[in-house]
Enzyme design. Sequence first.
Site, PDB file in Angstrom:
ATOM      1  N   GLU A   1       7.612  22.035 -60.145  1.00  0.00           N
ATOM      2  CA  GLU A   1       6.352  22.776 -60.077  1.00  0.00           C
ATOM      3  C   GLU A   1       6.145  23.605 -61.343  1.00  0.00           C
ATOM      4  O   GLU A   1       5.039  23.637 -61.908  1.00  0.00           O
ATOM      5  CB  GLU A   1       6.370  23.690 -58.851  1.00  0.00           C
TER       6      GLU A   1
ATOM      7  N   ASP B   1       3.053  22.863 -63.880  1.00  0.00           N
ATOM      8  CA  ASP B   1       2.047  23.899 -64.146  1.00  0.00           C
ATOM      9  C   ASP B   1       1.757  24.000 -65.641  1.00  0.00           C
ATOM     10  O   ASP B   1       0.598  24.058 -66.061  1.00  0.00           O
ATOM     11  CB  ASP B   1       2.552  25.236 -63.602  1.00  0.00           C
TER      12      ASP B   1
ATOM     13  N   ASP C   1       1.163  23.728 -55.123  1.00  0.00           N
ATOM     14  CA  ASP C   1       2.485  23.679 -55.771  1.00  0.00           C
ATOM     15  C   ASP C   1       3.028  22.255 -55.795  1.00  0.00           C
ATOM     16  O   ASP C   1       3.649  21.827 -56.779  1.00  0.00           O
ATOM     17  CB  ASP C   1       3.468  24.589 -55.036  1.00  0.00           C
TER      18      ASP C   1
ATOM     19  N   GLU D   1       1.420  20.165 -58.542  1.00  0.00           N
ATOM     20  CA  GLU D   1       2.027  20.494 -59.834  1.00  0.00           C
ATOM     21  C   GLU D   1       3.406  19.852 -59.961  1.00  0.00           C
ATOM     22  O   GLU D   1       3.772  19.364 -61.042  1.00  0.00           O
ATOM     23  CB  GLU D   1       2.140  22.011 -59.979  1.00  0.00           C
TER      24      GLU D   1
END
Length: 237
Positions: free
Chosen positions: A41, A45, A114, A117
Amino acid sequence: MSELLKQRLQQRLGYEFRAPAQLDLALTHRSHGAHNNERLEFLGDSILNFIVGEALFRRFPEAREGQLSRLRSQMVKGETLAEIAREFEVGECLRLGEGEMKSGGHRRDSILADTLEALIGAIYLESGFTVCAERVNAWYQKRLEALSLEQPAKDAKTRLQEFMQAHKLPLPEYEVVEIEGEAHAHRFTIECRVDSLKESARARANSRRVAEKEAAAEVLEKLQKLELSPKGKRLTP
């Protein structure tokens, strides 16, 4: 999670993992155990911000830095990510701990965002930046095409509320009219009502929040037309 569910998810993503374990890891929430998707994650991101930032940079060559930052924030915020995750039906593939399963974690915006990502991070590690960027740009294509530099940063619910307050009118009311589908794939029908309109507006979406915004956008459009009409004085109590 069955192999069929994983195969369907990969078809929706437009990417098939060569290493199934990497996909499993990306779909594993921290509530499931110590071996989870948090590191993926974090990576995803960073990659997402760059890919979307570059796409905006190329799409709007005349835009200022502040405008690009605003648009990027809109594209990479948790709510948008959760919407995309729902479109891919990521929720039905999540690996959650027992507590999160019972509390409906597969529908929670933060968990869905999340996980998306994490999937981006996993694709990047397995196939590199070019393939990853190709996938992300494909997922975002319609949203990017719908953007404009004049587009308001506030969502429809916020703008409708401000409109009502500016005219000193009661705030809109939202009601869940219907919930359809299985627990992992609910579709919500939301009705938005305001005193200034005889007719309410309804919208249907996989997320209650999204449906509320779509219904609010329809109501706001009607109110703005009414305000511009010869009978616009009706807006004032």
